[in-house]
Design a protein around this motif. Structure first.
Motif, PDB file in Angstrom:
ATOM      1  N   LEU A  16       0.813  -1.225   0.000  1.00 38.95           N
ATOM      2  CA  LEU A  16       0.000   0.000   0.000  1.00 38.95           C
ATOM      3  C   LEU A  16       0.845   1.273   0.000  1.00 38.95           C
ATOM      4  N   TYR A  19       1.898   1.966  -3.585  1.00 39.14           N
ATOM      5  CA  TYR A  19       0.807   2.523  -4.400  1.00 39.14           C
ATOM      6  C   TYR A  19       0.578   3.994  -4.023  1.00 39.14           C
ATOM      7  N   LEU A  20       0.624   4.257  -2.716  1.00 39.71           N
ATOM      8  CA  LEU A  20       0.389   5.627  -2.256  1.00 39.71           C
ATOM      9  C   LEU A  20       1.436   6.574  -2.838  1.00 39.71           C
ATOM     10  N   LEU A  54      -6.292  -3.731  -4.129  1.00 34.42           N
ATOM     11  CA  LEU A  54      -7.181  -2.600  -3.857  1.00 34.42           C
ATOM     12  C   LEU A  54      -8.596  -3.064  -3.541  1.00 34.42           C
ATOM     13  N   LEU A  57      -9.556  -3.116  -0.011  1.00 42.71           N
ATOM     14  CA  LEU A  57      -9.960  -1.818   0.559  1.00 42.71           C
ATOM     15  C   LEU A  57     -11.362  -1.433   0.095  1.00 42.71           C
ATOM     16  N   GLU A  75      -8.295   6.699   0.533  1.00 47.05           N
ATOM     17  CA  GLU A  75      -8.639   5.367   1.052  1.00 47.05           C
ATOM     18  C   GLU A  75      -7.403   4.632   1.580  1.00 47.05           C
ATOM     19  N   ILE A  76      -6.301   4.727   0.825  1.00 46.47           N
ATOM     20  CA  ILE A  76      -5.074   4.046   1.279  1.00 46.47           C
ATOM     21  C   ILE A  76      -4.560   4.685   2.561  1.00 46.47           C
ATOM     22  N   ARG A  77      -4.579   6.016   2.610  1.00 46.10           N
ATOM     23  CA  ARG A  77      -4.100   6.695   3.830  1.00 46.10           C
ATOM     24  C   ARG A  77      -4.950   6.291   5.038  1.00 46.10           C
ATOM     25  N   GLU A  79      -6.696   3.523   5.371  1.00 46.83           N
ATOM     26  CA  GLU A  79      -6.452   2.117   5.696  1.00 46.83           C
ATOM     27  C   GLU A  79      -5.143   1.973   6.479  1.00 46.83           C
TER      28      GLU A  79
ATOM     29  N   TYR B 205      -0.221   0.648  10.130  1.00 43.01           N
ATOM     30  CA  TYR B 205      -1.381  -0.222   9.927  1.00 43.01           C
ATOM     31  C   TYR B 205      -1.611  -1.137  11.129  1.00 43.01           C
TER      32      TYR B 205
END
Lengths: 227, 227
Positions: A16, A19-20, A54, A57, A75-77, A79, B205
């Protein structure tokens, strides 16, 4: 199954941040959307894996459009829990601790360094990057004052466990251990061990000489199997 | 598919050093064999994943006995290519470079540091851990003399790409980049980027506060779904 499975597989969690970072680069170029194949190429993974990651999520993108860059970053942040700021303290101001204290890449990602601690009288009182190195025995005050519950351990290996125990007693709940030795923590404390030699071992697998040897080995096996 | 798939998935490769470290600890205790469930517990992965990972190496263990510790160590070392010594050079002797140069955990894992390079006249000529810091322009001599084709980049971010290009021109074929910026390398050169902030993001996380929030969220979703 007696315990709840973590909702997202560990391998996905580890991808993640990658990706971020790619999404942040796209956002800096003002790209509103990104296709899964383009984002996958930027991240160096295959598109099917990216979509699967993804989907954990709840993000599926829109057919023919892809993912909304801003939404997916958010969404990633969320998560990862990096949508909020997590103050961090560093213990052990040798070369590695100083490098981490001066890293400069942490505050912008939500991890401001709010305290530096050591037990060496030669280090205590020194200013490093705007902070004064304090004695480890005062760490509970800093934790209470800053709300920083994450500690980076950069002590010599023989001090790592005793320092970890002291930190947990003082209120630390997340430990990132850079000391070249394992430490143990009680249940309810998060721990991540960083072993810099492991990075060299993984790189070793991908050395061009090794790749060539493996390909040659497979060619030999293949010709033995077909001859 | 136009290219050969790498024979072992990247996620498995990334876990092999972890298994190796656990096996080395067992070997130090003179354990002749280990069950997959015990080795999995030591490594913190589930046993099915461990068995799948090791099956990529052709290692299946023996029913009722498990894996031979010595054999499995040898197989993982061969697969990673750490059964041979790979000399390493370090470029950029700031705090991080010095920490890496003095790390002490590399030589014992097959990665002796054989050269230190910088372009800062104040650094060149200094002795660090038995090596004299040399000017980067002489790096080709060291590569030729030592056979060290692996470089650790610990320069400031704005120097990372130009230094990488110089190193590759001088004969480096594997690059471990610690500079907090991406670099690009041509085909045929192995690259691994280490981003220390990513470790904090992954740890985030698993923070106990985040775990509790997610569990509460799932409980809410569950009661909404069943009410």
């Amino acid at each position: 199954m007696s315990e709840l499975e973590p909702p997202v597989p560990a391998a996905t969690v580890a991808r993640l941040p990658l990706y971020l970072r790619c999404l942040e680069a796209l956002d800096a170029e003002a790209a509103p959307t990104v296709s899964s194949s383009h984002l996958a190429a930027l991240a160096g993974v295959n598109a099917a894996k990216l979509r699967k990651d993804l989907s954990h999520l709840g993000s599926y993108g829109t057919r023919g459009v892809g993912y909304d860059v801003g939404n997916l970053m958010g969404e990633i942040r969320r998560e990862l829990g990096v949508d909020e700021t997590s103050p961090v303290i560093v213990i052990g101001l040798g070369n590695l601790g100083q490098a981490l204290a001066k890293h400069g890449g942490f505050a912008g990602r939500g991890f401001p360094i709010v305290g530096l601690f050591d037990i060496d009288p030669n280090k205590i009182g020194q200013e490093m990057d705007g902070l004064i190195v304090q004695h480890l025995e005062t760490v509970a005050n800093t934790i209470a004052a800053t709300g920083g519950h994450t500690a980076i351990i950069a002590t010599p290996p023989d001090a790592a466990q005793v320092v970890t125990d002291q930190l947990i007693a003082a209120g630390i709940t997340s430990v990132l251990n850079f000391a070249p030795t394992g430490v143990v923590v009680p249940d309810g404390v998060a721990l991540r061990q960083v072993d810099l030699a492991v990075e060299l071992q993984i790189l070793s697998y991908y050395r061009p000489e090794r790749v060539a040897e493996r390909d040659a080995g497979r060619d030999r096996n293949l010709s033995a199997a077909t001859s």
